[in-house]
Design an enzyme around this catalytic site. Structure first.
Site: not given
Ligand code: DGY
Length: 322
Positions: A155, A157, A240-241, A270, A288, A290
């Site tokens: 995607g 990112i 990502a997650r 988390e 986290h 990101g």
């Molecule tokens: C998101 O936007 O999903 C990120 O994990 C938050 O920083």
């Protein structure tokens, strides 16, 4: 004037835009809101601005009440939102794609550099005042040039990560349900980015970087079988997650030397981190971060606010989830 509830602290860029048109009831405390306080705060809201720390489910939506029109998540990921429950109540849900793409790719790329070049390990040596000396064979890492980066989920990112890696001289492969549209890969040399099956990607990659959404189908996408399929010299990066990786299986794979290391910005539970990961030097752990730049968080808050304002004006939201 409608009532907009903001369930956690967000940058002024978002709050001011909301306050210019509506009454705003915002959680102003440093610490994250508790579930009980959140359910109380949202009562009577026409719009709610949420963070990924809030679970937006049937209970939350009922606590808000039937007048609720929109839930605007200040995040691109929306696994905290029960989209079907929103749809069943006619509530629009929105997220914040694109504005955080480059920042999140920086985080993923930073993790890759840190873990392959052992920068975290080196920093810990200095900080702990462990004796050290320059040496020809001291703390050698893996160079990225000429290595293969496997991107899982091409995607926005994933593509931003690929652009960075191309600039570093890496070969890029990716797995995705769909062929990446040409505009997503614009600017990359033709043929530099190849799509393949997830299984093949695991076999050929020197670094596997996860950029897919967290869905029931991606829960524990990386488990014991997948780590065993990777090269023993390869690394996994997750920005990502957390639950996309089976953390217990990752710890077992690292302990068994099935892969070389991991760079993680997100975790299964988390903010708890598996104790096995804390004990390993070949693992880089970030809390986290990101999208954590001042500029990006301001843009995320502003986009969430603009989504709310659009819906409350009776217009289409800018970035609806569905
Ligand atoms: C998101 O936007 O999903 C990120 O994990 C938050 O920083």
């Amino acid at each position: 004037m409608a009532l907009v509830v903001v369930t956690n602290r967000i940058p002024a860029e978002g709050l001011e835009a909301l306050r210019a048109e509506h009454e705003v009831r915002a959680w102003e405390h440093e610490e994250c809101i508790s579930r009980a306080d959140c359910l109380r705060l949202v009562a009577g809201a026409d719009a709610v601005v949420t963070l990924l720390t809030e679970k937006v489910d049937g209970e939350f939506l009922d606590a808000a009440g039937p007048q609720l029109q929109v839930v605007a998540n200040v995040a691109v990921g929306y696994n905290n939102i029960d989209v079907a429950a929103c749809q069943a109540r006619g509530v629009i849900a929105t997220n914040t794609p694109k504005v955080l793409t480059e920042t999140t790719a920086d985080t993923a790329f930073g993790l890759m550099l840190m873990v392959t070049r052992r920068f975290g390990e080196g920093e810990r040596i200095i900080r702990s005042q462990t004796p050290w000396q320059w040496g020809m064979f001291y703390l050698l890492g893996m160079g990225l040039q000429g290595k293969t980066l496997g991107i899982v989920g091409m995607g926005q990112i994933g593509a931003a990560m690929a652009r960075r890696a191309v600039a570093f001289g890496m070969d890029i492969v990716y797995s995705d349900e769909h062929e990446a549209p040409a505009e997503l890969l614009a600017g990359m040399p033709s043929g530099a980015v190849r799509r393949m099956s997830f299984d093949e990607l695991l076999r050929v990659s020197d670094v596997v970087s996860l950029h897919c959404p967290y869905l029931p189908s991606t829960h524990h996408l990386m488990g014991a079988e997948q780590f065993a399929a990777m090269k023993r010299t390869a690394y996994v990066v997750n920005s990502a997650r957390g639950p996309i990786i089976d953390e217990a299986a990752l710890v077992a794979a690292l302990q068994a030397g099935e892969i070389a290391g991991a760079g993680l910005d997100v975790f299964e539970q988390e903010p708890t981190v598996h104790p096995g990961l804390l004990a390993m030097d070949n693992v880089v752990l970030l809390p986290h971060l990101g999208s954590a730049t001042t500029e990006t968080r301001a843009a995320m808050a502003r986009l969430a606010a603009d989504n709310v304002l659009a819906v409350l004006r009776g217009e289409r939201p800018i970035t609806p989830i569905t």
